[in-house]
Scaffold this motif. Structure first.
Motif, PDB file in Angstrom:
ATOM      1  N   ASN A 158       0.856  -1.188   0.000  1.00 37.17           N
ATOM      2  CA  ASN A 158       0.000   0.000   0.000  1.00 37.17           C
ATOM      3  C   ASN A 158       0.896   1.244   0.000  1.00 37.17           C
ATOM      4  O   ASN A 158       1.671   1.423  -0.932  1.00 37.17           O
ATOM      5  CB  ASN A 158      -0.996  -0.045   1.167  1.00 37.17           C
ATOM      6  N   ALA A 174       3.623   2.215   1.941  1.00 37.95           N
ATOM      7  CA  ALA A 174       5.062   2.019   2.117  1.00 37.95           C
ATOM      8  C   ALA A 174       5.639   1.043   1.091  1.00 37.95           C
ATOM      9  O   ALA A 174       6.649   1.333   0.446  1.00 37.95           O
ATOM     10  CB  ALA A 174       5.337   1.515   3.538  1.00 37.95           C
ATOM     11  N   ASP A 230       0.750  -8.853  -2.537  1.00 34.02           N
ATOM     12  CA  ASP A 230      -0.264  -8.265  -1.648  1.00 34.02           C
ATOM     13  C   ASP A 230      -1.515  -9.131  -1.730  1.00 34.02           C
ATOM     14  O   ASP A 230      -1.852  -9.662  -2.789  1.00 34.02           O
ATOM     15  CB  ASP A 230      -0.589  -6.813  -2.027  1.00 34.02           C
ATOM     16  N   ALA A 251       0.987 -13.720   1.989  1.00 31.16           N
ATOM     17  CA  ALA A 251       2.237 -14.286   2.506  1.00 31.16           C
ATOM     18  C   ALA A 251       1.945 -14.923   3.863  1.00 31.16           C
ATOM     19  O   ALA A 251       1.277 -14.316   4.704  1.00 31.16           O
ATOM     20  CB  ALA A 251       3.279 -13.188   2.633  1.00 31.16           C
ATOM     21  N   LEU A 308       3.826   1.045   8.634  1.00 27.14           N
ATOM     22  CA  LEU A 308       3.255   0.639   9.918  1.00 27.14           C
ATOM     23  C   LEU A 308       3.868  -0.641  10.490  1.00 27.14           C
ATOM     24  O   LEU A 308       3.796  -0.903  11.691  1.00 27.14           O
ATOM     25  CB  LEU A 308       1.753   0.455   9.714  1.00 27.14           C
ATOM     26  N   LYS A 323       1.306   5.802  13.520  1.00 29.76           N
ATOM     27  CA  LYS A 323       2.189   5.530  12.378  1.00 29.76           C
ATOM     28  C   LYS A 323       1.379   5.901  11.145  1.00 29.76           C
ATOM     29  O   LYS A 323       0.641   5.084  10.600  1.00 29.76           O
ATOM     30  CB  LYS A 323       2.616   4.070  12.390  1.00 29.76           C
ATOM     31  N   THR A 324       1.490   7.144  10.759  1.00 24.91           N
ATOM     32  CA  THR A 324       0.600   7.702   9.741  1.00 24.91           C
ATOM     33  C   THR A 324       1.174   7.577   8.326  1.00 24.91           C
ATOM     34  O   THR A 324       2.267   7.040   8.125  1.00 24.91           O
ATOM     35  CB  THR A 324       0.302   9.179  10.070  1.00 24.91           C
ATOM     36  N   GLY A 325       0.427   8.094   7.369  1.00 24.02           N
ATOM     37  CA  GLY A 325       0.760   7.909   5.964  1.00 24.02           C
ATOM     38  C   GLY A 325       2.068   8.553   5.537  1.00 24.02           C
ATOM     39  O   GLY A 325       2.844   7.952   4.795  1.00 24.02           O
TER      40      GLY A 325
HETATM   41  C1  LIG Z   1      -9.414   4.952   9.440  1.00 23.11           C
HETATM   42  C2  LIG Z   1      -7.994   5.397   9.279  1.00 23.11           C
HETATM   43  C3  LIG Z   1      -7.753   6.719   8.910  1.00 23.11           C
HETATM   44  C4  LIG Z   1      -6.441   7.165   8.772  1.00 23.11           C
HETATM   45  N1  LIG Z   1      -6.241   8.457   8.439  1.00 23.11           N
HETATM   46  C5  LIG Z   1      -5.000   8.908   8.233  1.00 23.11           C
HETATM   47  C6  LIG Z   1      -4.772  10.265   7.844  1.00 23.11           C
HETATM   48  O1  LIG Z   1      -5.701  11.061   7.726  1.00 23.11           O
HETATM   49  N2  LIG Z   1      -3.500  10.643   7.599  1.00 23.11           N
HETATM   50  C7  LIG Z   1      -2.464   9.780   7.717  1.00 23.11           C
HETATM   51  O2  LIG Z   1      -1.326  10.174   7.462  1.00 23.11           O
HETATM   52  N3  LIG Z   1      -2.634   8.501   8.111  1.00 23.11           N
HETATM   53  C8  LIG Z   1      -3.877   8.043   8.374  1.00 23.11           C
HETATM   54  N4  LIG Z   1      -4.061   6.748   8.745  1.00 23.11           N
HETATM   55  C9  LIG Z   1      -2.884   5.871   8.863  1.00 23.11           C
HETATM   56  C10 LIG Z   1      -2.474   5.334   7.481  1.00 23.11           C
HETATM   57  O3  LIG Z   1      -3.573   4.680   6.916  1.00 23.11           O
HETATM   58  C11 LIG Z   1      -1.286   4.395   7.637  1.00 23.11           C
HETATM   59  O4  LIG Z   1      -0.208   5.142   8.076  1.00 23.11           O
HETATM   60  C12 LIG Z   1      -0.893   3.738   6.319  1.00 23.11           C
HETATM   61  O5  LIG Z   1      -1.954   3.020   5.759  1.00 23.11           O
HETATM   62  C13 LIG Z   1       0.296   2.804   6.565  1.00 23.11           C
HETATM   63  O6  LIG Z   1       0.767   2.376   5.340  1.00 23.11           O
HETATM   64  P1  LIG Z   1       1.473   0.951   5.174  1.00 23.11           P
HETATM   65  O7  LIG Z   1       1.783   0.830   3.732  1.00 23.11           O
HETATM   66  O8  LIG Z   1       2.553   0.805   6.143  1.00 23.11           O
HETATM   67  O9  LIG Z   1       0.368  -0.115   5.610  1.00 23.11           O
HETATM   68  P2  LIG Z   1      -1.058  -0.407   4.987  1.00 23.11           P
HETATM   69  O10 LIG Z   1      -1.609   0.770   4.302  1.00 23.11           O
HETATM   70  O11 LIG Z   1      -1.859  -1.008   6.080  1.00 23.11           O
HETATM   71  O12 LIG Z   1      -0.771  -1.519   3.884  1.00 23.11           O
HETATM   72  C14 LIG Z   1      -0.386  -2.815   4.199  1.00 23.11           C
HETATM   73  C15 LIG Z   1      -0.567  -3.686   2.977  1.00 23.11           C
HETATM   74  O13 LIG Z   1      -0.064  -4.994   3.288  1.00 23.11           O
HETATM   75  C16 LIG Z   1      -0.939  -5.959   2.764  1.00 23.11           C
HETATM   76  N5  LIG Z   1      -0.743  -7.199   3.540  1.00 23.11           N
HETATM   77  C17 LIG Z   1      -0.843  -7.349   4.882  1.00 23.11           C
HETATM   78  N6  LIG Z   1      -0.547  -8.602   5.240  1.00 23.11           N
HETATM   79  C18 LIG Z   1      -0.253  -9.265   4.103  1.00 23.11           C
HETATM   80  C19 LIG Z   1       0.137 -10.598   3.829  1.00 23.11           C
HETATM   81  N7  LIG Z   1       0.290 -11.502   4.786  1.00 23.11           N
HETATM   82  N8  LIG Z   1       0.359 -10.945   2.539  1.00 23.11           N
HETATM   83  C20 LIG Z   1       0.197 -10.034   1.549  1.00 23.11           C
HETATM   84  N9  LIG Z   1      -0.166  -8.769   1.762  1.00 23.11           N
HETATM   85  C21 LIG Z   1      -0.380  -8.376   3.022  1.00 23.11           C
HETATM   86  C22 LIG Z   1      -2.318  -5.329   2.909  1.00 23.11           C
HETATM   87  O14 LIG Z   1      -3.245  -5.911   2.001  1.00 23.11           O
HETATM   88  C23 LIG Z   1      -2.028  -3.861   2.583  1.00 23.11           C
HETATM   89  O15 LIG Z   1      -2.165  -3.601   1.203  1.00 23.11           O
HETATM   90  C24 LIG Z   1      -5.357   6.277   8.966  1.00 23.11           C
HETATM   91  C25 LIG Z   1      -5.604   4.954   9.346  1.00 23.11           C
HETATM   92  C26 LIG Z   1      -6.897   4.519   9.517  1.00 23.11           C
HETATM   93  C27 LIG Z   1      -7.134   3.093   9.948  1.00 23.11           C
END
Ligand SMILES: Cc1cc2nc3c(=O)[nH]c(=O)nc-3n(C[C@H](O)[C@H](O)[C@H](O)COP(=O)(O)OP(=O)(O)OC[C@H]3O[C@@H](n4cnc5c(N)ncnc54)[C@H](O)[C@@H]3O)c2cc1C
Length: 399
Positions: A9, A11, A33, A77, A288, A307-309
């Motif tokens: 997603n 990161a 993913d 995974a 995250l 741990k935001t976006g």
């Molecule tokens: C309701 C809500 C609102 C938010 N609002 C904000 C905001 O306004 N501003 C902000 O900065 N942040 C916000 N955040 C936080 C932001 O969403 C996160 O910081 C961001 O999504 C983290 O990105 P990431 O890529 O680390 O993880 P994620 O976005 O969670 O992506 C993880 C990916 O890993 C995949 N995955 C997981 N396990 C497996 C596996 N075993 N095999 C294959 N794929 C897998 C998932 O399908 C997903 O695509 C919010 C969070 C929530 C829940």
């Protein structure tokens, strides 16, 4: 050279596309993913109240990644064997020279008895749609509402946003007068956010709570939840007909199933400031999935860091840079400890917003500002449009 990215997603996709963009044909980049679509998670707060449809905030992954030369595998995974350098998925196995883990959170619904059964969760498309259905039902029979975060939570900002959006929705539905609205939080004061607050943040949030007639309860955990009430750690009980609480996050099952990753109990990946695994030189983490310890003093009720976006995107880029250097045989690593990444966030407040800016997420900070905008949530909408535009084009190098 094979680079394997698990989780794509914010990161993971940033890291995968950046590595491929900079190293071209000399590297084979595969991203696994379990979900076919990118999802712009920050806009999920608008799905329950009908301001967005899930389709509005999704982008199919395969086409974007293919255009950028990244192979996409739609699969889950299951575990990694770090000695053999193989990731096992539900449908196969993939070997790697470098592994990047960006799997985001697993939600801990088991933190409070009754949480899963009696509260809504807006952090996934399915959860957000279920919340919408529940609100439709609620409209016909309104009553008290509890919104907030449980002990151990770190994503308080999203719950605050949902609170203010829901308050506006109640007014739009002309049922606000029939609803006692409660906010509960483990934070010792409003607007701590897991970053020890921001100048004027507490005062601003208190003003919002007064303005919108919301009763708030700080420094509280949750003991139990039933269909009719929420029992707090201080012994008080709040009657409620609708509840949305942000639970704590842990690392996903893939990490828990992989003892070689040597993770702490929260199942987040222990990394150096370069986002390289503390001991495994060819394993990296971004977003995250990274273990970030709170630097503030815990009060009576424990809670975590957000741990935001923005930091998720930044750590994706740092990992890309450092994997590229390692592949090229360059020892120098870029280092950006999580707490030193600039704060850049917008807290939506229901067609109003507060812009949060600081030179670093954690204290000490040189500057930190919270700028309210009571006219419209222009910046939140702008950020959404910008990210959707960037995601659709795979422009991973942009901020
Ligand atoms: C309701 C809500 C609102 C938010 N609002 C904000 C905001 O306004 N501003 C902000 O900065 N942040 C916000 N955040 C936080 C932001 O969403 C996160 O910081 C961001 O999504 C983290 O990105 P990431 O890529 O680390 O993880 P994620 O976005 O969670 O992506 C993880 C990916 O890993 C995949 N995955 C997981 N396990 C497996 C596996 N075993 N095999 C294959 N794929 C897998 C998932 O399908 C997903 O695509 C919010 C969070 C929530 C829940």
């Amino acid at each position: 050279m094979k680079v394997l990215v698990v989780g794509g997603n914010f990161a993971g996709s940033t890291a995968a596309m950046e590595i491929k963009r900079k190293l071209g044909k000399s590297v084979d980049v595969t991203l696994i993913d379990r979900n076919p679509d990118f999802i712009y998670v920050p806009s999920l707060i608008w799905v329950p109240i009908g301001r967005r449809e899930v389709d509005d905030i999704m982008v199919p992954r395969e086409k974007v990644l293919a255009k950028k030369g990244v192979k996409f595998v739609l699969d889950t995974a299951v575990k990694v064997d770090t000695e053999a350098q193989v990731v096992h998925t539900e449908k196969g196995k993939y070997d790697y020279d470098h592994l990047i883990i960006a799997t985001g959170p697993k939600v801990r619904f088991d933190v409070v008895p009754g949480l899963k059964e009696h509260t809504m969760y807006i952090g996934t498309p399915v959860g957000a749609m279920q919340t919408r259905e529940k609100l439709e039902e609620f409209k016909r029979n309104p009553g008290p509402i509890v919104i907030g975060a449980t002990q151990g939570a770190g994503c308080m900002g999203a719950a605050y946003e949902f609170l203010f959006n829901l308050e506006k929705w109640l007014r739009d539905q002309k049922i606000r007068k029939k609803v006692d609205l409660h906010w509960i939080t483990p934070e010792p004061y409003l607007g701590h956010f897991g970053i020890d607050g921001m100048p004027l943040g507490e005062a601003m949030l208190k003003k919002f709570m007064d303005l919108f007639n919301i009763t708030y309860h700080t420094n509280v955990g949750v003991e139990e939840i039933t269909a009719e009430k929420v029992v707090l750690s201080n012994g008080s009980e709040i009657e409620s007909r609708f509840k949305m609480l942000m639970p704590p996050f842990t690392g996903v099952d893939f990490i828990e199933n992989s003892p070689g990753l040597n993770c702490p109990a929260n199942q987040f990946i222990p990394t150096l400031p370069s986002y390289r695994h503390e001991t495994l030189t060819n394993v990296w983490a971004a977003g995250l999935a990274v273990n970030v310890a709170p630097t503030f003093e815990q009060g009576e009720v424990p809670f975590g860091v957000p741990k935001t976006g923005y930091p998720s995107d930044v750590t994706g880029k740092v990992v890309a840079h450092n994997v590229i250097n390692t592949i090229k045989g360059i020892d120098k690593m870029e280092e950006k400890p999580w707490g030193e990444i600039p704060g850049l966030c917008v807290m939506d407040a229901g067609e109003k917003e507060v812009i949060i800016l600081s030179n670093s997420l954690f204290k000490p900070r040189v500057f930190a500002l919270m700028i309210p905008n009571v006219i419209f949530d222009f910046f939140k909408v702008f950020l959404e449009k910008y990210f959707m535009w960037k995601l659709k084009r795979g422009l991973s190098y942009l901020p």
